[in-house]
Design a protein around this motif. Structure first.
Motif, short mmCIF file in Angstrom:
data_model
loop_
_atom_site.label_atom_id
_atom_site.label_comp_id
_atom_site.label_asym_id
_atom_site.label_seq_id
_atom_site.Cartn_x
_atom_site.Cartn_y
_atom_site.Cartn_z
N TRP A 122 0.81 -1.22 0.00
CA TRP A 122 0.00 0.00 0.00
C TRP A 122 0.84 1.27 0.00
CZ3 TRP A 122 -4.87 -0.17 -1.34
CH2 TRP A 122 -5.57 -1.36 -1.19
N ASN A 155 -3.36 0.52 6.96
CA ASN A 155 -2.74 1.03 5.74
C ASN A 155 -3.26 2.42 5.37
OD1 ASN A 155 -0.89 -1.15 4.53
ND2 ASN A 155 -2.71 -2.32 5.10
N ARG A 180 -9.16 7.25 1.74
CA ARG A 180 -7.79 7.48 2.17
C ARG A 180 -7.76 8.47 3.33
NH1 ARG A 180 -2.85 4.97 0.57
NH2 ARG A 180 -1.15 6.33 1.26
#
Length: 360
Positions: free
Chosen positions: A300, A329, A349
């Motif tokens: 990642w 991650n 994210r």
């Protein structure tokens, strides 16, 4: 999870469970982020005019390399740098394996690295098809269905503020139309991407749709190396990899059938290197049970994915395990999509992670 149903004009998503404020997240997403410009794939691949349908060959000397500095990887991901050091790409690709020895049998038997030049070469030559030009009309079974997804595209586009010219990865693309999470983005917002579908019948239909995205007739490996598996396509939209105890002996004895057959798998990162694209706006993963194992193969720190939807209800490890993996991650669990045909978890994210590292 995909079940057969009639096509219809999309309705609004009936149930989203978002544990954090939508407006706050949209604000974060609107902030500038480190995004590389779209790479020019022509620098790395060229059309092979001698083989039809359109496939890829590569110029070996221009293998894709990571765009960002190498980070320390706490887990072994079977990468070239782990074996040959950080400067491995500076050497000629043939140093690691002569082209005449680069076969899929060799790659599988030797469990070659995810970004090994031979693995990249094999994908580009034999397992990757070019997008249809924008000027070519779609060939859809139901062209009046504006958005055939089961809510995923609406959720992701709300998060991304109806972003145009984005890039997607859809794993479990089926025939490129039925319950497609990305067709609306592609048709109306000028997105492109990569569609992956291992079911041979479905992929043949997908190829006729004239999707403006790369297509690949492979499955995603559950290990950090290429491998061949037995695939069960008996129930089209529920096709999946068979475990060793679930029919592999029969295939080994009697050979492939129309619905149970061997399929080549590659790690997702191998495919991303092959198309020279590690910045992804949306990644949809729906493979009927192998999601957790596939996600564990990803390095990642070398890819940048903004948003994800992952089907969780067929995964033996469960949604909680997937969420722990993604949170480790630098992703945030944004919420759940619960629809008649879908049980998926949405991740985004963690854009504040860079800020926290800077402040520290």
């Amino acid at each position: 999870m995909r079940f057969a149903r009639e096509f219809r004009l999309p309705t609004r998503v009936s149930l989203f469970v978002f544990p954090i404020g939508l407006m706050s997240l949209i604000y974060i997403l609107s902030r500038p982020t480190r995004m590389d410009p779209d790479p020019l794939l022509n620098n790395h691949i060229k059309r092979d005019h001698h083989n039809e349908p359109e496939q890829f060959t590569e110029q070996v000397s221009s293998l894709a390399t990571p765009q960002s500095p190498v980070e320390s990887l706490p887990v072994k991901f079977n990468l070239m740098e782990e074996t040959y050091g950080n400067n491995w790409a500076e050497a000629p690709a043939d140093l690691y394996l002569p082209p005449n020895e680069c076969t899929i049998e060799y790659a599988n038997a030797n469990k070659l690295q995810q970004d090994h030049p031979c693995v990249v070469r094999l994908i580009r030559r034999n397992y990757l098809f070019k997008p249809a030009p924008r000027s070519v009309q779609y060939r859809l079974a139901h062209p009046d269905a504006i958005d055939p997804s089961d809510g995923q595209s609406q959720a992701i586009l709300e998060i991304l503020q109806n972003k145009t010219n984005g890039f997607f990865i859809e794993v479990g693309g089926y025939d490129g139309e039925f319950l497609s999470n990305t067709l609306f983005m592609e048709r109306y917002l000028q997105w492109s991407g990569l569609l992956i579908e291992a079911d041979k019948t479905a992929f043949n239909q997908l190829r006729t749709r004239n999707r403006k995205a790369y297509t690949s007739p492979v499955c995603l490996s559950t290990k950090p190396y290429p491998m061949q598996v037995v695939y069960n396509a008996t129930v089209g939209t529920l096709s999946s990899i068979l475990e060793k105890s679930d029919g592999q002996d029969e295939v080994a004895t009697n050979g492939d059938t129309n619905s149970i057959y061997k399929v080549q798998c590659f790690p997702l990162y191998s495919l991303l290197v092959a198309i020279d694209r590690t910045n992804i706006d949306y990644f949809g993963l729906d493979v009927e049970g192998s999601e957790y194992k596939i996600l564990k193969t990803m390095p990642w720190s070398k890819v940048y994915v903004k948003t994800m939807t992952v089907e969780w209800n067929h995964t033996p490890e469960g949604e909680a395990a997937i969420t722990r993996l993604m949170e480790s991650n630098k992703f945030i669990k944004f919420g759940l999509i619960s629809m008649p045909y879908t049980r998926e978890v949405v991740y985004v994210r963690d854009f504040l992670d860079q800020y926290r590292q800077y402040k520290n």
